[in-house]
Write a protein that holds these residues in place. Structure first.
Motif, PDB file in Angstrom:
ATOM      1  N   ALA A  72       0.815  -1.212   0.000  1.00 57.97           N
ATOM      2  CA  ALA A  72       0.000   0.000   0.000  1.00 57.97           C
ATOM      3  C   ALA A  72       0.845   1.257   0.000  1.00 57.97           C
ATOM      4  N   ARG A  73       0.396   2.264  -0.737  1.00 54.24           N
ATOM      5  CA  ARG A  73       0.952   3.603  -0.548  1.00 54.24           C
ATOM      6  C   ARG A  73       0.443   4.197   0.759  1.00 54.24           C
ATOM      7  N   PHE A  74      -0.861   4.002   1.007  1.00 58.07           N
ATOM      8  CA  PHE A  74      -1.469   4.433   2.265  1.00 58.07           C
ATOM      9  C   PHE A  74      -2.240   3.262   2.851  1.00 58.07           C
ATOM     10  N   LEU A  75      -2.003   3.012   4.136  1.00 59.15           N
ATOM     11  CA  LEU A  75      -2.644   1.900   4.827  1.00 59.15           C
ATOM     12  C   LEU A  75      -3.585   2.460   5.890  1.00 59.15           C
ATOM     13  N   GLY A  76      -4.828   2.006   5.881  1.00 55.92           N
ATOM     14  CA  GLY A  76      -5.792   2.510   6.852  1.00 55.92           C
ATOM     15  C   GLY A  76      -6.609   1.410   7.486  1.00 55.92           C
ATOM     16  N   HIS A  77      -7.324   1.768   8.572  1.00 59.18           N
ATOM     17  CA  HIS A  77      -8.286   0.838   9.165  1.00 59.18           C
ATOM     18  C   HIS A  77      -9.599   1.570   9.409  1.00 59.18           C
ATOM     19  N   VAL A  78     -10.647   0.802   9.717  1.00 64.56           N
ATOM     20  CA  VAL A  78     -11.978   1.373   9.916  1.00 64.56           C
ATOM     21  C   VAL A  78     -12.427   1.271  11.372  1.00 64.56           C
ATOM     22  N   SER A  79     -11.486   1.097  12.288  1.00 64.11           N
ATOM     23  CA  SER A  79     -11.811   0.984  13.700  1.00 64.11           C
ATOM     24  C   SER A  79     -11.997   2.366  14.319  1.00 64.11           C
ATOM     25  N   GLY A  80     -12.999   2.471  15.189  1.00 71.81           N
ATOM     26  CA  GLY A  80     -13.169   3.706  15.933  1.00 71.81           C
ATOM     27  C   GLY A  80     -12.364   3.732  17.214  1.00 71.81           C
ATOM     28  N   ALA A  81     -11.942   2.545  17.700  1.00 78.22           N
ATOM     29  CA  ALA A  81     -11.294   2.456  19.003  1.00 78.22           C
ATOM     30  C   ALA A  81      -9.783   2.316  18.936  1.00 78.22           C
ATOM     31  N   THR A  82      -9.255   1.795  17.812  1.00 78.93           N
ATOM     32  CA  THR A  82      -7.835   1.467  17.719  1.00 78.93           C
ATOM     33  C   THR A  82      -7.023   2.653  17.221  1.00 78.93           C
ATOM     34  N   ALA A  83      -5.881   2.889  17.865  1.00 80.64           N
ATOM     35  CA  ALA A  83      -5.014   4.010  17.496  1.00 80.64           C
ATOM     36  C   ALA A  83      -4.323   3.753  16.154  1.00 80.64           C
ATOM     37  N   LEU A  84      -3.515   4.720  15.743  1.00 82.14           N
ATOM     38  CA  LEU A  84      -2.870   4.672  14.430  1.00 82.14           C
ATOM     39  C   LEU A  84      -1.469   4.084  14.463  1.00 82.14           C
ATOM     40  N   ALA A  85      -1.137   3.338  15.494  1.00 76.71           N
ATOM     41  CA  ALA A  85       0.226   2.831  15.640  1.00 76.71           C
ATOM     42  C   ALA A  85       0.669   1.989  14.456  1.00 76.71           C
ATOM     43  N   ASP A  86      -0.252   1.271  13.805  1.00 80.64           N
ATOM     44  CA  ASP A  86       0.123   0.323  12.763  1.00 80.64           C
ATOM     45  C   ASP A  86      -0.336   0.731  11.367  1.00 80.64           C
ATOM     46  N   VAL A  87      -1.028   1.869  11.250  1.00 77.50           N
ATOM     47  CA  VAL A  87      -1.548   2.307   9.955  1.00 77.50           C
ATOM     48  C   VAL A  87      -1.280   3.794   9.769  1.00 77.50           C
ATOM     49  N   ASP A  88      -1.582   4.275   8.558  1.00 80.64           N
ATOM     50  CA  ASP A  88      -1.377   5.690   8.254  1.00 80.64           C
ATOM     51  C   ASP A  88      -2.582   6.552   8.597  1.00 80.64           C
ATOM     52  N   PHE A  89      -3.780   5.976   8.436  1.00 80.32           N
ATOM     53  CA  PHE A  89      -4.995   6.757   8.680  1.00 80.32           C
ATOM     54  C   PHE A  89      -6.113   5.830   9.142  1.00 80.32           C
ATOM     55  N   SER A  90      -7.175   6.434   9.647  1.00 82.61           N
ATOM     56  CA  SER A  90      -8.365   5.659  10.000  1.00 82.61           C
ATOM     57  C   SER A  90      -9.593   6.388   9.503  1.00 82.61           C
ATOM     58  N   LEU A  91     -10.603   5.595   9.189  1.00 85.38           N
ATOM     59  CA  LEU A  91     -11.903   6.089   8.766  1.00 85.38           C
ATOM     60  C   LEU A  91     -12.951   5.223   9.448  1.00 85.38           C
ATOM     61  N   HIS A  92     -13.683   5.797  10.389  1.00 85.32           N
ATOM     62  CA  HIS A  92     -14.690   5.023  11.131  1.00 85.32           C
ATOM     63  C   HIS A  92     -16.080   5.566  10.831  1.00 85.32           C
ATOM     64  N   PRO A  93     -16.877   4.835  10.042  1.00 91.59           N
ATOM     65  CA  PRO A  93     -18.248   5.288   9.779  1.00 91.59           C
ATOM     66  C   PRO A  93     -19.093   5.210  11.048  1.00 91.59           C
ATOM     67  N   LEU A  94     -19.749   6.300  11.375  1.00 91.74           N
ATOM     68  CA  LEU A  94     -20.560   6.353  12.588  1.00 91.74           C
ATOM     69  C   LEU A  94     -21.961   5.823  12.260  1.00 91.74           C
ATOM     70  N   GLN A  95     -22.024   4.516  12.064  1.00 95.87           N
ATOM     71  CA  GLN A  95     -23.262   3.860  11.668  1.00 95.87           C
ATOM     72  C   GLN A  95     -23.151   2.372  11.971  1.00 95.87           C
ATOM     73  N   THR A  96     -24.272   1.699  12.052  1.00 97.69           N
ATOM     74  CA  THR A  96     -24.304   0.251  12.198  1.00 97.69           C
ATOM     75  C   THR A  96     -24.716  -0.366  10.869  1.00 97.69           C
ATOM     76  N   PHE A  97     -24.148  -1.528  10.541  1.00 99.96           N
ATOM     77  CA  PHE A  97     -24.354  -2.129   9.225  1.00 99.96           C
ATOM     78  C   PHE A  97     -24.760  -3.590   9.358  1.00 99.96           C
ATOM     79  N   THR A  98     -25.553  -4.045   8.407  1.00 98.23           N
ATOM     80  CA  THR A  98     -25.922  -5.458   8.331  1.00 98.23           C
ATOM     81  C   THR A  98     -25.127  -6.187   7.256  1.00 98.23           C
ATOM     82  N   GLY A  99     -24.525  -5.444   6.330  1.00 95.35           N
ATOM     83  CA  GLY A  99     -23.807  -6.042   5.212  1.00 95.35           C
ATOM     84  C   GLY A  99     -24.623  -6.086   3.945  1.00 95.35           C
ATOM     85  N   THR A 100     -25.897  -5.730   4.016  1.00 92.98           N
ATOM     86  CA  THR A 100     -26.776  -5.791   2.838  1.00 92.98           C
ATOM     87  C   THR A 100     -27.130  -4.415   2.294  1.00 92.98           C
TER      88      THR A 100
END
Length: 258
Positions: A72-100
């Protein structure tokens, strides 16, 4: 779905993790005409991409990030609780999902963004805009409070609603009918809170100082085995009522319906 994302044309995004959120992200980004690789199963090879987005459980982020870093040029995660120690950025959608969910799944919801560098943060913001979400900043120092707020607004609400359903069932109302009957009350309460906040929206026996009714409610909660939850919620509700009466006193005859 048309967006105003400033992601560079031809940007490739690899999504690692084929759970609920990974599937929805892939679907919505493709609908926005962005090239998506995946979602990639956790045991599959991670492809090279401009952005690799980890949609894996929090406990797995560090290990998967080690494997994904070279792809990756940029590595990110989608966690709201986990810090950025292992990635470049985070994006946490403030919503609940079913997958459908469909292409509008992220339309106008909030998305918490953080980045280790200004460039990485911009990537998170651009992804949020591409999804149709509204990016807002939450840094590592405030992640616990932010994520707890999300849990109170979603997970703990379900705990309270389940208890309401349990008490309605104890009153002889079938489960499915109880949910249907309580739902309009729930919706109106949320609408009032959205408009005015909890103190102004609060009604019921605690708000009007009707302790006899509160005592009867507690006895019913005790019979259902949820008296500890009732006590905790009643104490917190009294604190809200105190904020309200400090501004506008409530008489014993006001708002007696709930």
């Amino acid at each position: 779905m048309q967006t105003s994302s400033s992601l560079a044309p031809g940007t490739t995004i690899a999504i690692v993790g084929a759970g609920r959120l990974g599937r929805v992200l892939a679907r919505v980004l493709r609908a926005a005409e962005i090239e998506v690789l995946g979602p990639i199963g956790r045991d599959d090879r991670i492809p090279d991409a401009d952005i690799v987005l980890l949609c894996v459980p929090d406990a797995s982020i560090a290990g998967v990030a080690v494997e994904a870093r070279s792809h990756a040029r940029f590595l990110g995660h989608v966690s709201g609780a986990t810090a950025l120690a292992d990635v470049d950025f985070s994006l946490h959608p403030l919503q609940t999902f079913t997958g459908t969910e469909g292409a509008e799944a992220f339309r106008d919801i909030g998305a918490a963004i953080a980045g280790r560098t200004p460039a990485a943060r911009r990537v998170g913001e651009e992804l949020a805009v591409a999804l149709g979400a509204r990016p807002f900043a939450v840094d590592d120092m405030h992640r616990a409070s932010y994520h707890a707020a999300a849990s109170f607004a979603s997970n703990f609400v379900l705990t309270v609603l389940d208890s309401a359903e349990c008490l309605a069932t104890a009153a002889g109302i079938p489960d499915d009918e109880a949910r249907a009957l309580l739902a309009p009350l729930i919706r109106r309460t949320v609408e009032n809170w959205t408009t005015s906040g909890a103190a102004a929206a609060l009604t019921g026996p605690i708000a009007r100082g009707d302790e006899a009714t509160v005592a009867r409610q507690r006895a019913a909660a005790a019979e259902a085995g949820i008296d500890d939850l009732f006590d905790a919620l009643a104490a917190a509700t009294r604190a809200i009522a105190a904020r309200r009466t400090a501004v506008t006193p409530v008489t014993a005859t006001e708002e007696s319906h709930a």
